[in-house]
Scaffold this active site. Sequence first.
Site, PDB file in Angstrom:
ATOM      1  N   THR A 144       5.039  66.061  34.556  1.00 12.49           N
ATOM      2  CA  THR A 144       4.425  64.845  35.096  1.00 12.49           C
ATOM      3  C   THR A 144       3.714  65.144  36.413  1.00 12.49           C
ATOM      4  OG1 THR A 144       4.946  62.699  36.083  1.00 12.49           O
ATOM      5  CG2 THR A 144       6.730  64.258  36.031  1.00 12.49           C
ATOM      6  N   SER A 179      11.389  60.147  42.250  1.00 11.39           N
ATOM      7  CA  SER A 179      12.514  59.519  41.538  1.00 11.39           C
ATOM      8  C   SER A 179      13.356  60.642  40.949  1.00 11.39           C
ATOM      9  CB  SER A 179      12.020  58.606  40.406  1.00 11.39           C
ATOM     10  OG  SER A 179      11.641  59.386  39.276  1.00 11.39           O
ATOM     11  N   TYR A 181      14.198  60.861  37.834  1.00 11.79           N
ATOM     12  CA  TYR A 181      13.502  61.266  36.596  1.00 11.79           C
ATOM     13  C   TYR A 181      12.443  62.323  36.904  1.00 11.79           C
ATOM     14  CZ  TYR A 181       9.389  61.297  33.701  1.00 11.79           C
ATOM     15  OH  TYR A 181       8.285  61.733  33.017  1.00 11.79           O
ATOM     16  N   HIS A 182      11.560  62.028  37.878  1.00 16.94           N
ATOM     17  CA  HIS A 182      10.489  62.982  38.194  1.00 16.94           C
ATOM     18  C   HIS A 182      11.081  64.315  38.687  1.00 16.94           C
ATOM     19  CE1 HIS A 182       8.016  59.188  38.418  1.00 16.94           C
ATOM     20  NE2 HIS A 182       7.119  59.963  37.872  1.00 16.94           N
ATOM     21  N   LYS A 185      11.920  66.784  36.065  1.00 15.99           N
ATOM     22  CA  LYS A 185      10.748  67.527  35.562  1.00 15.99           C
ATOM     23  C   LYS A 185      10.404  68.702  36.484  1.00 15.99           C
ATOM     24  CE  LYS A 185       9.391  64.614  32.096  1.00 15.99           C
ATOM     25  NZ  LYS A 185       8.613  64.739  30.880  1.00 15.99           N
TER      26      LYS A 185
END
Length: 383
Positions: A144, A179, A181-182, A185
């Site tokens: 991302t 975040s 989530y990020h 990645k």
Amino acid sequence: MKVLILGGDGYLGWPTAMDFAAAGHEVCVTDNYMRRQIAEATDSEALIATPGLSERARVFHALSGHSIEVRIGDLAQPEFMFEVVRETQPDCIVHYAEQPSAPYSMRGFREARETFQNNLDVTFNCIWAVKDIVPDCHIVKLGTMGEYGTPNIDIEEGWIEIDHKGRKDKFLFPRAAGSLYHTTKVLDTDLLWFYVRTYGLRVTDLMQGPVYGLSTEQADMDPSLCPHFHYDDIFGTVVNRFLVQAVAGVPLTVYGGGGQTRGYLNLRDTLQCVRLAAEQPAEKSELRIFNQLTETFSVNEIASRIKETGDRLGLGVEIKSIPNPRKELEEHYYNPTSSGLLELGLKPHYMTEDVLTGMFERIIANKDRIDKNRIMPRVRWKS
Ligand code: USQ
């Protein structure tokens, strides 16, 4: 090519599977329906309900003549990952099998841990299955743009050359995600880089911006083939959310000042980028990184464009800034490079008035399904 798609039930996974199959590749999809379960548990279901993968593969075959093999299971379990890779012997693995919601990953300890464990375990298992079973297989991993955050310098395509005290070297571009989530990645990228330089894997890591759209050549053949179109605060991306809000008569929810700028792309361009990367693979021992976006907009610019098109359709769209539930810069420099995928052959579909009108028409046809309780943000970064 034999293509294995991890996370084949998702917003991007299912249309990608149909696109590869329609292009003549042999496609197998896997999923454990984690995102569907989270959507149900958090009251965040998609606007248009779709059947499970086997039924969609059946409909797709009946309409197109192309087959998609379906395997349901949890790729975070190494036994399942190894079994699927051994039995399918893929030339290319497209890895989407991650919990993709930033707000969900910030909801609390349980959700953060679930995101962390799932995302890292699937990437780790995928790396090991490739290394031990199909070492020539090309991994196309969905990363991302959020890995980079919003630095006050131009964002290079994955790597940066640094001149330090008279000596030069090339490093991964600095990452500072906003975040959990990020951040998973970011950790994926580091894991891939370690295994690429140690064991000679071939990997493409795609730094993708927020995607919008619900129409693709194959998805338009039947409503049951439609990608999961979310407008809720958990899974909905900003453009999709604003379009639904405009149809529902809810003021567009600009978080804070609205100067937050990101690189966006049409769902059709995600399909192009992933297939271009798969059909022109990375070399052995190469971690190839592309920034996957076609245009940059601030949240305010997106809101204005959607208001303009919505008003032309007689919707009387309002825009309203609400307190930002996230911790992010609301005014910042943003200039990402994104020439790699254009060089591979990407032909962008931009966010034109026609594209927005087409999306509006689909949403208006499903207006009765909109649940307004799913629109306002329910997760805050600072608690
Ligand atoms: N935003 C609003 N109002 C809303 C929703 C979002 O102002 O109602 C703002 C957010 O604060 C943010 C921007 O719009 O500044 C983008 O938010 P988003 O929800 O569209 O995107 P994000 O949470 O960053 O995540 C999405 C996908 C994720 C993907 C990422 C790409 O859910 O899977 O990785 O886009 S990127 O943003 O480039 O990291």
